[in-house]
Design a protein around this motif. Sequence first.
Motif, mmCIF file in Angstrom:
data_model
loop_
_atom_site.group_PDB
_atom_site.id
_atom_site.type_symbol
_atom_site.label_atom_id
_atom_site.label_comp_id
_atom_site.label_asym_id
_atom_site.label_seq_id
_atom_site.Cartn_x
_atom_site.Cartn_y
_atom_site.Cartn_z
ATOM 1 N N GLY A 174 -1.153 2.612 2.086
ATOM 2 C CA GLY A 174 -1.316 2.747 3.527
ATOM 3 C C GLY A 174 -0.076 2.300 4.274
ATOM 4 O O GLY A 174 0.374 2.953 5.221
ATOM 5 N N GLU A 175 0.489 1.187 3.850
ATOM 6 C CA GLU A 175 1.701 0.666 4.490
ATOM 7 C C GLU A 175 2.872 1.616 4.297
ATOM 8 O O GLU A 175 3.713 1.768 5.186
ATOM 9 N N MET A 176 2.916 2.290 3.149
ATOM 10 C CA MET A 176 3.990 3.249 2.891
ATOM 11 C C MET A 176 3.895 4.442 3.848
ATOM 12 O O MET A 176 4.911 4.910 4.375
ATOM 13 N N VAL A 177 2.699 4.952 4.078
ATOM 14 C CA VAL A 177 2.543 6.060 5.027
ATOM 15 C C VAL A 177 3.021 5.624 6.403
ATOM 16 O O VAL A 177 3.736 6.363 7.096
ATOM 17 N N ARG A 178 2.642 4.409 6.796
ATOM 18 C CA ARG A 178 3.064 3.903 8.107
ATOM 19 C C ARG A 178 4.596 3.782 8.167
ATOM 20 O O ARG A 178 5.215 4.146 9.166
ATOM 21 N N TYR A 179 5.191 3.266 7.101
ATOM 22 C CA TYR A 179 6.647 3.132 7.020
ATOM 23 C C TYR A 179 7.333 4.491 7.143
ATOM 24 O O TYR A 179 8.311 4.652 7.879
ATOM 25 N N MET A 180 6.810 5.476 6.454
ATOM 26 C CA MET A 180 7.395 6.810 6.497
ATOM 27 C C MET A 180 7.266 7.433 7.878
ATOM 28 O O MET A 180 8.186 8.102 8.367
ATOM 29 N N ALA A 181 6.134 7.211 8.530
ATOM 30 C CA ALA A 181 5.932 7.755 9.871
ATOM 31 C C ALA A 181 6.864 7.089 10.881
ATOM 32 O O ALA A 181 7.458 7.760 11.734
#
Length: 247
Positions: A203-210
């Motif tokens: 989840g944190e990775m998706v947020r980081y990518m966004a």
Amino acid sequence: MKIIISPAKKMEECQDIFVPGDFPMYLSWTKQLYELLKSMTEEELKPLFKANAQITRQNFERYQTMDLMRALTPALLSYVGIQYQYMAPKLFSNEEWEYVNGCLRILSGFYGILKPSDRVTPYRLEMQTKLSAGGKKDLYEFWGRKLYDAIGDSVIINLASREYSRAIEPYLTCADRFVTCIFGEYKEDKVKVKATEAKMARGEMVRYMAQNRIKQPENIKKFDRLGYQYSEALSAEDTFIFIKEEK
């Protein structure tokens, strides 16, 4: 580049943050599953859901009253789980929402594949459920290569669990780059993955990518949240391993 993630079992309705978009692209296939599930008794559904009586009853009632054409919740806001808590899509800016809607895809046993803004209604149906539908022995056969075809990109960042990524992997070609991200700890010469912490990191990775509008796989190697660091030594071209140091 596309990013794939798993759904969550628990869902809610949320209609007042981002405007829902189109209906899911495979809604006609979803209707087949819906009619089948609606025809089943509570006793028949319980072993499929592998859930307690309360959850079985809740979802039995959902299928009895469900109206697929009145779904108003954007898919990314409908799932409630650890991965989605750390992704925090309700806090996305308009620019971040635009990014995920273009790049992120949610794999689903019920809807097949979803864009973040696709309108959905709460359901329960995991991809690995032993449900025969449409003359197929299970949901992997039911969906076939449709989910892979819907991705429409040769570069895929895999943040999905094995249950869901295996709906895509059989159809990959030599022209595809399928990068799986693994989050774990390095102990006794092995990478050990803890399920809950991996969900948090995905989840944190998706947020980081966004937040960083990432468009190339190599750029996610800079991810350094929740104590994780990319390991060059342990990783490969199509497997990016992020290690969390012991405290």
